[in-house]
Motif scaffolding. Structure first.
Motif, PDB file in Angstrom:
ATOM      1  N   SER A  86       0.943  -1.390   0.002  1.00 24.17           N
ATOM      2  CA  SER A  86       0.161   0.520   0.161  1.00 24.17           C
ATOM      3  C   SER A  86       0.674   0.804   0.112  1.00 24.17           C
ATOM      4  CB  SER A  86      -0.725   0.203   1.442  1.00 24.17           C
ATOM      5  OG  SER A  86      -0.545   0.157   2.354  1.00 24.17           O
ATOM      6  N   ASN A  87       2.639   1.376   1.063  1.00 22.34           N
ATOM      7  CA  ASN A  87       2.768   1.974   0.347  1.00 22.34           C
ATOM      8  C   ASN A  87       3.406   2.845  -0.361  1.00 22.34           C
ATOM      9  OD1 ASN A  87       4.054   1.565   3.651  1.00 22.34           O
ATOM     10  ND2 ASN A  87       2.996   2.693   3.542  1.00 22.34           N
ATOM     11  N   MET A 117       0.252   9.917   1.641  1.00 20.16           N
ATOM     12  CA  MET A 117       0.897   8.843   0.468  1.00 20.16           C
ATOM     13  C   MET A 117       1.783   8.663  -0.022  1.00 20.16           C
ATOM     14  SD  MET A 117      -2.750   9.205  -0.634  1.00 20.16           S
ATOM     15  CE  MET A 117      -2.765   7.530  -1.656  1.00 20.16           C
ATOM     16  N   TRP A 118       3.121   9.768  -0.675  1.00 19.04           N
ATOM     17  CA  TRP A 118       3.753   9.923  -1.991  1.00 19.04           C
ATOM     18  C   TRP A 118       4.730   9.667  -0.746  1.00 19.04           C
ATOM     19  CZ3 TRP A 118       5.903  14.974  -2.805  1.00 19.04           C
ATOM     20  CH2 TRP A 118       6.882  15.118  -3.600  1.00 19.04           C
ATOM     21  N   LEU A 119       4.759  10.444   0.599  1.00 18.44           N
ATOM     22  CA  LEU A 119       6.258  10.260   1.430  1.00 18.44           C
ATOM     23  C   LEU A 119       6.345   9.835   1.898  1.00 18.44           C
ATOM     24  CD1 LEU A 119       6.392  14.853   1.780  1.00 18.44           C
ATOM     25  CD2 LEU A 119       7.880  13.698   0.378  1.00 18.44           C
ATOM     26  N   ALA A 120       5.805   8.912   2.640  1.00 18.62           N
ATOM     27  CA  ALA A 120       5.290   7.915   3.330  1.00 18.62           C
ATOM     28  C   ALA A 120       6.688   6.506   3.059  1.00 18.62           C
ATOM     29  CB  ALA A 120       4.278   7.237   4.582  1.00 18.62           C
ATOM     30  N   VAL A 146       3.036   2.445   7.905  1.00 13.10           N
ATOM     31  CA  VAL A 146       0.890   2.004   9.068  1.00 13.10           C
ATOM     32  C   VAL A 146       0.666   3.363   9.382  1.00 13.10           C
ATOM     33  CG1 VAL A 146       1.474   1.147  11.076  1.00 13.10           C
ATOM     34  CG2 VAL A 146      -0.290  -0.047   9.540  1.00 13.10           C
ATOM     35  N   GLY A 147      -0.600   3.350   8.464  1.00 19.15           N
ATOM     36  CA  GLY A 147      -1.296   4.394   8.957  1.00 19.15           C
ATOM     37  C   GLY A 147      -2.004   4.449   9.980  1.00 19.15           C
ATOM     38  N   ALA A 195      -6.095  -3.090   3.143  1.00 18.53           N
ATOM     39  CA  ALA A 195      -4.459  -2.554   3.471  1.00 18.53           C
ATOM     40  C   ALA A 195      -3.872  -3.031   4.372  1.00 18.53           C
ATOM     41  CB  ALA A 195      -4.171  -1.307   2.877  1.00 18.53           C
ATOM     42  N   ASN A 196      -4.447  -3.340   5.492  1.00 17.66           N
ATOM     43  CA  ASN A 196      -4.529  -3.822   6.688  1.00 17.66           C
ATOM     44  C   ASN A 196      -4.528  -2.058   7.365  1.00 17.66           C
ATOM     45  OD1 ASN A 196      -4.040  -5.906   8.773  1.00 17.66           O
ATOM     46  ND2 ASN A 196      -2.485  -5.848   8.382  1.00 17.66           N
TER      47      ASN A 196
END
Length: 289
Positions: A78-79, A125-128, A133-134, A153-154
């Motif tokens: 997901s990242n 989203m772009w930089l993580a 995990v969010g 995406a857990n």
């Protein structure tokens, strides 16, 4: 040329570039930021964003389904989705972006970001980093496309209306982060600011730091509240700046000083945000000095 002069020169070049980008956008839209043509260009960009996100979300949903037996791999995949989709959406919307301190994103940590616009979500989203995990409010599941993929995406959700349940959820999050060698990213204000000014911070990120021992990495975002205003579907060509501050070691943090740690981190945001986004209490304190 010394370091300070080089930094000042780079800042001037970026400002000139940002102004050219904004001018080009307005020229293409017909001149005025508030004109019908500018609104039409913005509407087209937003529609293209939604369609692009629908395509990438559908593609990664298939990947997530294939990875159902491997929760940590779903997080990492997901990242990758976030890196591709977040950067693509920001490019489509056309806002000039400057990122400072990107080298601080290379470490494991608890990444926190101020929140004043939907654009902040695209930015994180772009930089993580991969392996992050969010954590978000439980209502995110109702966000079209993105919310469903978020759950698949857990990534994790908490019930903000129940403080006891939220603290229990943070402890579960911390255990998952340590067990799977992950990082964590969240918005410490707990909700989106309506006018761009920094809101009070919740304590969750401090509890997560105490449980995991990971450093806290502040991400300071400016300009997004002007680019995508509250209760609006129109995106304006305002320049955006992302400043990643050096990691804050949490090894010496104590449970009895949670409030103190929260305010110490929040004060860093107050120092690094422009006056238009500083919390009113920080502005009042500065005027009284």
């Amino acid at each position: 040329m010394d370091t300070a002069a080089a930094a000042a020169s780079a800042q001037r070049r970026w400002l000139l570039w940002a102004r050219r980008q904004a001018a080009a956008y307005l020229a293409a839209a017909g001149g005025g930021d508030d004109g019908w043509a500018a609104s039409a260009v913005s509407a087209v960009r937003v529609v293209v964003c939604f369609l692009a996100m629908a395509i990438t979300t559908a593609a990664w949903a298939v990947i997530m389904l294939l990875l159902l037996p491997w929760p940590s791999q779903r997080i990492r995949q997901s990242n990758v989705y976030g890196h591709v989709t977040g950067r693509m959406l920001l490019w489509i919307l056309g806002n000039p972006i400057k990122v400072e301190g990107a080298e601080h994103l290379k470490t494991r940590g608890i990444f926190i970001c101020n929140h004043a616009s939907p654009l902040d979500i695209f930015l994180v989203m772009w930089l993580a980093p991969t392996g992050t995990v969010g954590i978000a409010k439980k209502e995110i599941i109702w966000y079209p496309l993105f919310g469903q993929l978020y759950v698949l995406a857990n990534h994790l959700r908490i019930d903000r209306s129940n403080p006891a349940a939220a603290i229990h959820s943070m402890k579960q999050v911390a255990r998952a982060v340590v067990k799977n060698n992950l990082s964590l990213i969240l918005f410490p204000e707990g909700t989106r600011s309506k006018n761009g000014r920094l809101l009070p911070f919740k304590k969750g990120f401090v509890h997560a730091a105490l449980q995991t021992g990971l450093p806290v990495v502040p991400i300071v975002v400016t300009g997004t509240h002007l680019a995508w205003r509250n209760n609006s579907v129109r995106v304006r060509p305002a320049p955006l700046t992302v400043k990643v501050l050096p990691p804050i070691g949490t090894g010496g943090w104590e449970e009895a000083r949670v409030d103190e740690h929260v305010e110490a981190v929040r004060s860093l945001y107050a120092c690094n945000l422009p006056d238009s986004q500083k919390p009113l209490d920080a502005l009042a304190a500065r005027k009284s000095d």
